[in-house]
Design a protein around this motif. Structure first.
Motif, PDB file in Angstrom:
ATOM      1  N   ALA A   1      50.881  29.883  43.620  1.00 11.46           N
ATOM      2  CA  ALA A   1      50.739  30.250  42.208  1.00 11.46           C
ATOM      3  C   ALA A   1      51.554  29.310  41.328  1.00 11.46           C
ATOM      4  O   ALA A   1      51.096  28.867  40.265  1.00 11.46           O
ATOM      5  CB  ALA A   1      51.170  31.700  42.000  1.00 11.46           C
TER       6      ALA A   1
ATOM      7  N   VAL B   1      52.450  35.843  39.399  1.00  7.33           N
ATOM      8  CA  VAL B   1      52.632  35.801  40.861  1.00  7.33           C
ATOM      9  C   VAL B   1      53.781  34.881  41.225  1.00  7.33           C
ATOM     10  O   VAL B   1      54.580  35.180  42.113  1.00  7.33           O
ATOM     11  CB  VAL B   1      51.330  35.368  41.572  1.00  7.33           C
TER      12      VAL B   1
ATOM     13  N   VAL C   1      47.799  34.831  35.343  1.00  5.03           N
ATOM     14  CA  VAL C   1      47.914  35.563  36.613  1.00  5.03           C
ATOM     15  C   VAL C   1      48.805  34.794  37.578  1.00  5.03           C
ATOM     16  O   VAL C   1      49.725  35.359  38.194  1.00  5.03           O
ATOM     17  CB  VAL C   1      46.525  35.835  37.225  1.00  5.03           C
TER      18      VAL C   1
END
Length: 198
Positions: free
Chosen positions: A155, A118, A114
């Protein structure tokens, strides 16, 4: 009429007096740092000028990361000045060791899918791709939403921290530092969304 509680003022430490004797008032220095950060972030975004975005991107190159450190490195992570310091530090690190950073990012991207998405790094994440990504993130200060800038940088740092954790050559302290940076940037992003970042 309510009574206000009286608090005894805290006595300043030795560093306060050393700064005063050297002619630098710490409060004035911090105020100037905060004002400069506000002008850079809010003013650059409002300008809509690509040239401003490029000047902001290359600020550390033209002024030197040491100069930026003198102004912003003592600022809290939940301030615009503190965010700018962390973003420029991240960019300087990527440019100083793009191959090493790419290795750490590659090591962490499978375990942090994830965060990898990002961050927005091209696949495969080589040194040039990482430099392009960090530049694109910093250009977002002037061209995009500052919260997005902070979330993308966070991120990226989280993927690197994950990668560091899986590499035998990296110390726990190095992992912890990168993870702390990721968490500070993410918290600042949420603060920016709530219009509380100043």
């Amino acid at each position: 009429m309510s009574e206000r509680a009286h608090h005894r003022p805290t006595a300043p430490g030795n560093h306060f007096f050393e700064a005063i004797s050297s002619g630098v008032d710490p409060a004035e220095l911090q105020e100037a740092a905060d004002r400069a950060a506000t002008l850079l972030v809010r003013g650059a975004h409002d300008s809509g000028d690509d040239a401003v975005a490029e000047r902001l991107l290359h600020l550390a190159d033209t002024e030197g990361i040491e100069t930026i450190a003198e102004v912003w490195s003592a600022s809290a992570g939940d301030s615009l000045a503190g965010c700018l310091w962390r973003l420029f530090l991240l960019r300087s690190w990527v440019y100083a060791d793009p191959a090493g950073v790419a290795h750490q990012f590659e090591a962490g991207r499978a375990a942090a899918p994830v965060a990898r998405v990002v961050a927005g790094v091209a696949d495969p994440p080589g040194p040039d791709e990482l430099k392009a990504m960090i530049d694109q993130v910093l250009r977002g200060i002037a061209r995009g939403d500052f919260a997005d800038v902070l979330f993308r940088a966070s991120a990226f740092a989280r993927v690197v921290a994950t990668g560091r954790a899986g590499l035998p050559t990296t110390s726990e302290q190095e992992v912890a530092r990168m993870l702390a940076l990721a968490e500070q940037l993410e918290a600042a992003g949420h603060l920016e969304l709530a219009h509380g970042l100043a």
